[in-house]
Scaffold this active site. Structure first.
Site, PDB file in Angstrom:
ATOM      1  N   SER A 112       1.302  10.501  -5.568  1.00 55.77           N
ATOM      2  CA  SER A 112       1.557   9.517  -6.616  1.00 55.77           C
ATOM      3  C   SER A 112       2.783   9.885  -7.442  1.00 55.77           C
ATOM      4  O   SER A 112       3.031  11.064  -7.714  1.00 55.77           O
ATOM      5  CB  SER A 112       0.332   9.451  -7.535  1.00 55.77           C
ATOM      6  OG  SER A 112       0.647   8.763  -8.718  1.00 55.77           O
ATOM      7  N   TYR A 126       5.885   4.301  -8.403  1.00 59.18           N
ATOM      8  CA  TYR A 126       5.759   3.338  -9.480  1.00 59.18           C
ATOM      9  C   TYR A 126       7.200   3.067  -9.878  1.00 59.18           C
ATOM     10  O   TYR A 126       7.886   3.962 -10.387  1.00 59.18           O
ATOM     11  CB  TYR A 126       4.945   3.925 -10.649  1.00 59.18           C
ATOM     12  CG  TYR A 126       3.449   3.796 -10.453  1.00 59.18           C
ATOM     13  CD1 TYR A 126       2.871   2.608 -10.044  1.00 59.18           C
ATOM     14  CD2 TYR A 126       2.607   4.880 -10.716  1.00 59.18           C
ATOM     15  CE1 TYR A 126       1.504   2.487  -9.879  1.00 59.18           C
ATOM     16  CE2 TYR A 126       1.231   4.768 -10.561  1.00 59.18           C
ATOM     17  CZ  TYR A 126       0.692   3.566 -10.139  1.00 59.18           C
ATOM     18  OH  TYR A 126      -0.663   3.448  -9.974  1.00 59.18           O
ATOM     19  N   THR A 174       4.001   0.679  -5.033  1.00 58.36           N
ATOM     20  CA  THR A 174       2.809   0.019  -5.580  1.00 58.36           C
ATOM     21  C   THR A 174       3.232  -1.139  -6.479  1.00 58.36           C
ATOM     22  O   THR A 174       3.920  -0.937  -7.488  1.00 58.36           O
ATOM     23  CB  THR A 174       1.953   1.038  -6.344  1.00 58.36           C
ATOM     24  OG1 THR A 174       1.583   2.062  -5.420  1.00 58.36           O
ATOM     25  CG2 THR A 174       0.695   0.390  -6.904  1.00 58.36           C
ATOM     26  N   LYS A 216       2.306  -1.710  -1.438  1.00 58.63           N
ATOM     27  CA  LYS A 216       0.864  -1.507  -1.690  1.00 58.63           C
ATOM     28  C   LYS A 216       0.389  -2.476  -2.762  1.00 58.63           C
ATOM     29  O   LYS A 216       1.041  -2.618  -3.807  1.00 58.63           O
ATOM     30  CB  LYS A 216       0.647  -0.059  -2.136  1.00 58.63           C
ATOM     31  CG  LYS A 216      -0.799   0.281  -2.496  1.00 58.63           C
ATOM     32  CD  LYS A 216      -0.962   1.780  -2.677  1.00 58.63           C
ATOM     33  CE  LYS A 216      -2.366   2.188  -3.029  1.00 58.63           C
ATOM     34  NZ  LYS A 216      -2.683   2.040  -4.453  1.00 58.63           N
ATOM     35  N   HIS A 268      -6.253  -1.859  -5.630  1.00 58.49           N
ATOM     36  CA  HIS A 268      -6.193  -0.665  -6.466  1.00 58.49           C
ATOM     37  C   HIS A 268      -7.613  -0.174  -6.804  1.00 58.49           C
ATOM     38  O   HIS A 268      -7.881   0.316  -7.895  1.00 58.49           O
ATOM     39  CB  HIS A 268      -5.413  -0.978  -7.749  1.00 58.49           C
ATOM     40  CG  HIS A 268      -4.585   0.165  -8.279  1.00 58.49           C
ATOM     41  ND1 HIS A 268      -3.214   0.185  -8.226  1.00 58.49           N
ATOM     42  CD2 HIS A 268      -4.923   1.314  -8.894  1.00 58.49           C
ATOM     43  CE1 HIS A 268      -2.748   1.302  -8.795  1.00 58.49           C
ATOM     44  NE2 HIS A 268      -3.777   2.006  -9.208  1.00 58.49           N
TER      45      HIS A 268
HETATM   46  C1  LIG Z   1      -8.180   7.797 -10.574  1.00 55.16           C
HETATM   47  C2  LIG Z   1      -7.303   6.925  -9.744  1.00 55.16           C
HETATM   48  C3  LIG Z   1      -5.935   7.021  -9.899  1.00 55.16           C
HETATM   49  C4  LIG Z   1      -5.088   6.244  -9.099  1.00 55.16           C
HETATM   50  N1  LIG Z   1      -3.729   6.405  -9.214  1.00 55.16           N
HETATM   51  C5  LIG Z   1      -2.921   5.686  -8.406  1.00 55.16           C
HETATM   52  C6  LIG Z   1      -1.528   5.911  -8.429  1.00 55.16           C
HETATM   53  O1  LIG Z   1      -1.041   6.759  -9.154  1.00 55.16           O
HETATM   54  N2  LIG Z   1      -0.747   5.154  -7.622  1.00 55.16           N
HETATM   55  C7  LIG Z   1      -1.270   4.196  -6.779  1.00 55.16           C
HETATM   56  O2  LIG Z   1      -0.528   3.522  -6.061  1.00 55.16           O
HETATM   57  N3  LIG Z   1      -2.599   3.996  -6.719  1.00 55.16           N
HETATM   58  C8  LIG Z   1      -3.425   4.718  -7.496  1.00 55.16           C
HETATM   59  N4  LIG Z   1      -4.778   4.547  -7.396  1.00 55.16           N
HETATM   60  C9  LIG Z   1      -5.316   3.587  -6.400  1.00 55.16           C
HETATM   61  C10 LIG Z   1      -5.548   4.250  -5.041  1.00 55.16           C
HETATM   62  O3  LIG Z   1      -4.342   4.545  -4.399  1.00 55.16           O
HETATM   63  C11 LIG Z   1      -6.372   3.327  -4.136  1.00 55.16           C
HETATM   64  O4  LIG Z   1      -5.737   2.074  -4.045  1.00 55.16           O
HETATM   65  C12 LIG Z   1      -7.796   3.146  -4.646  1.00 55.16           C
HETATM   66  O5  LIG Z   1      -8.332   4.390  -5.044  1.00 55.16           O
HETATM   67  C13 LIG Z   1      -8.673   2.526  -3.575  1.00 55.16           C
HETATM   68  O6  LIG Z   1      -9.946   2.234  -4.085  1.00 55.16           O
HETATM   69  P1  LIG Z   1     -11.229   3.171  -3.798  1.00 55.16           P
HETATM   70  O7  LIG Z   1     -10.877   4.535  -4.232  1.00 55.16           O
HETATM   71  O8  LIG Z   1     -12.316   2.563  -4.625  1.00 55.16           O
HETATM   72  O9  LIG Z   1     -11.501   3.078  -2.329  1.00 55.16           O
HETATM   73  C14 LIG Z   1      -5.641   5.326  -8.157  1.00 55.16           C
HETATM   74  C15 LIG Z   1      -7.024   5.250  -8.013  1.00 55.16           C
HETATM   75  C16 LIG Z   1      -7.853   6.051  -8.778  1.00 55.16           C
HETATM   76  C17 LIG Z   1      -9.339   5.970  -8.535  1.00 55.16           C
END
Ligand SMILES: Cc1cc2nc3c(=O)[nH]c(=O)nc-3n(C[C@H](O)[C@H](O)[C@H](O)COP(=O)(O)O)c2cc1C
Length: 389
Positions: A128, A152, A178, A260, A284
């Site tokens: 990330s 980002y 993203t 994404k 997300h």
């Molecule tokens: C705590 C947390 C932080 C996240 N941070 C990012 C991030 O920094 N960048 C990003 O593209 N997606 C981020 N996501 C989304 C994840 O990449 C992913 O799309 C998501 O966790 C999928 O859902 P699931 O974990 O319920 O299967 C984050 C998700 C969580 C749970």
């Protein structure tokens, strides 16, 4: 064939002869509850929480649950190969670890621990932009293993350019952009505790170490950390971006680019028209738009629209091996695993992430075999039915 992912179960049973049992549950759906008991209210709220009342996160699970696998018999599945080609790379299985920010609030090992675990199994790690460890340090922890960088897209064009150059130099092969987070959403679990780690300078490592970011500060980060945080908040994302802006990324990144957060087939077509190499069908994890379409319900339409033009990846709701099977059947080439690996990290550091990856892939391997498939390539919509209401 050197071995199968499914062999992990024999390893567990054999270890059991000496009285050892796995340190974490092998039913990965149990990890969230265990993590709830382990972490403080701020960090667990941040990882487990979603947008609004959590309706989208629940819909993600319900949509996957609604699809049921119809196993086929008497097909030769004694030798299996889970490898797939994604973004021009050969992966050992249709899996990558999703970009998740601020992993230091889960475990002191943070991103390097998770990245090492992924590297050890050949699973790509998507770092990330909001990581708590600079991208170069994570790259170093991974050696030559496959890694992708999640962007980002910052308002400041020089910082964007610098991030891309740094990521390329540090060996990240694909860029995952993203698009669903131009603004932070309404997240009651964080709001109720007024918990946002970035305001404490956690999850800002890539920015605070960036020369272009620092050039915009009156004083060095350590002399005025609050000003650095405010500078970060002001540039973190850009809600003014539109499709033509993608040309900038093409000009500044010479590897594959994946968008994404795509849910609408028309957006997927725009991505293909813009020369993108892949999309991640994702909401997300239900963290951005409450009341949104479930990711698994969006997947077939996107796959149908652009599956022949670019690689369709999927996340949001994947918890088990059979979820991965269902995503493949609905048109995904590979999935990103999110929260489960983060819970594994919170509960047992690098070993916890390794456990989660091995459980998921063993379960996927067995689901494929027991459903009549020797690999992901033959799985399709005909392997699923919709459960009666
Ligand atoms: C705590 C947390 C932080 C996240 N941070 C990012 C991030 O920094 N960048 C990003 O593209 N997606 C981020 N996501 C989304 C994840 O990449 C992913 O799309 C998501 O966790 C999928 O859902 P699931 O974990 O319920 O299967 C984050 C998700 C969580 C749970």
């Amino acid at each position: 064939m050197a071995g199968h992912w499914a062999d992990f179960q024999y390893e567990i049973y054999l270890n059991g002869m000496t009285g050892a049992v796995p340190r974490l549950p092998t039913d990965l759906t149990r990890l969230e509850q265990l993590t709830e008991q382990r972490l403080g209210p701020g960090p667990i709220g941040y990882v487990a929480g979603s947008a609004g009342d959590g309706s989208t996160a629940r819909a993600n699970r319900a949509a996957l649950d609604r699809h049921r696998i119809v196993p086929r018999m008497l097909r030769d599945v004694h030798e299996r190969d889970l490898s797939v080609r994604v973004l021009g790379r050969e992966l050992p299985a249709p899996l990558a670890l999703a970009p998740v920010g601020v992993l230091s609030i889960m475990h002191p090992g943070a991103e390097p621990a998770a990245a090492r675990a992924a590297a050890a199994r050949g699973v790509p790690f998507v770092l990330s932009s909001a990581s708590s460890t600079p991208m170069e340090e994570v790259a170093e922890a991974m050696g030559g293993a496959e890694r992708w960088f999640q962007l980002y897209w910052p308002k400041d064009v020089e910082v964007a350019r610098s991030f891309l150059a740094r990521a390329r130099a540090a060996g990240y092969t694909a860029l995952v952009v993203t698009l669903d987070t131009p603004l932070l959403s309404w997240r009651p679990r964080d709001l109720d505790q007024a918990y946002l780690p970035f305001l404490h300078g956690v999850g800002t490592a890539n920015y605070f170490t960036d020369p272009a970011f620092r050039a915009g500060l009156a004083k060095p980060v350590h002399e005025d950390p609050n000003a650095a945080v405010m500078h970060f908040v002001g540039m973190f994302s850009d809600p003014a971006k539109t499709w033509p802006d993608l040309a900038f990324l093409r000009e500044n990144w010479d590897g594959p680019i994946v968008l994404k957060g795509i849910l609408h087939p028309d957006d997927a077509r725009l991505a293909a028209d813009a020369g993108m190499d892949g999309v991640v069908v994702s909401n997300h994890g239900g963290r951005q738009v409450a009341g949104s379409v479930a990711a698994a319900d969006a997947l077939p339409r996107v796959a149908e629209a652009v599956g022949d033009r670019l690689d369709v990846l999927f996340d949001s709701g994947v918890r088990t091996g059979d979820d991965v099977f269902k995503a493949l059947a609905l048109g995904a080439r590979a999935v990103l695993l999110g929260r489960p690996y983060v819970y594994g990290l919170a509960l047992d550091g690098e070993a916890g992430v390794d456990h989660v990856v091995r459980c998921l892939l063993a379960e996927l391997d067995l689901t494929l075999a027991l459903s009549g498939h020797a690999g992901p390539g033959t799985v399709g919509p005909g392997d699923l039915v919709t459960a009666p209401a």
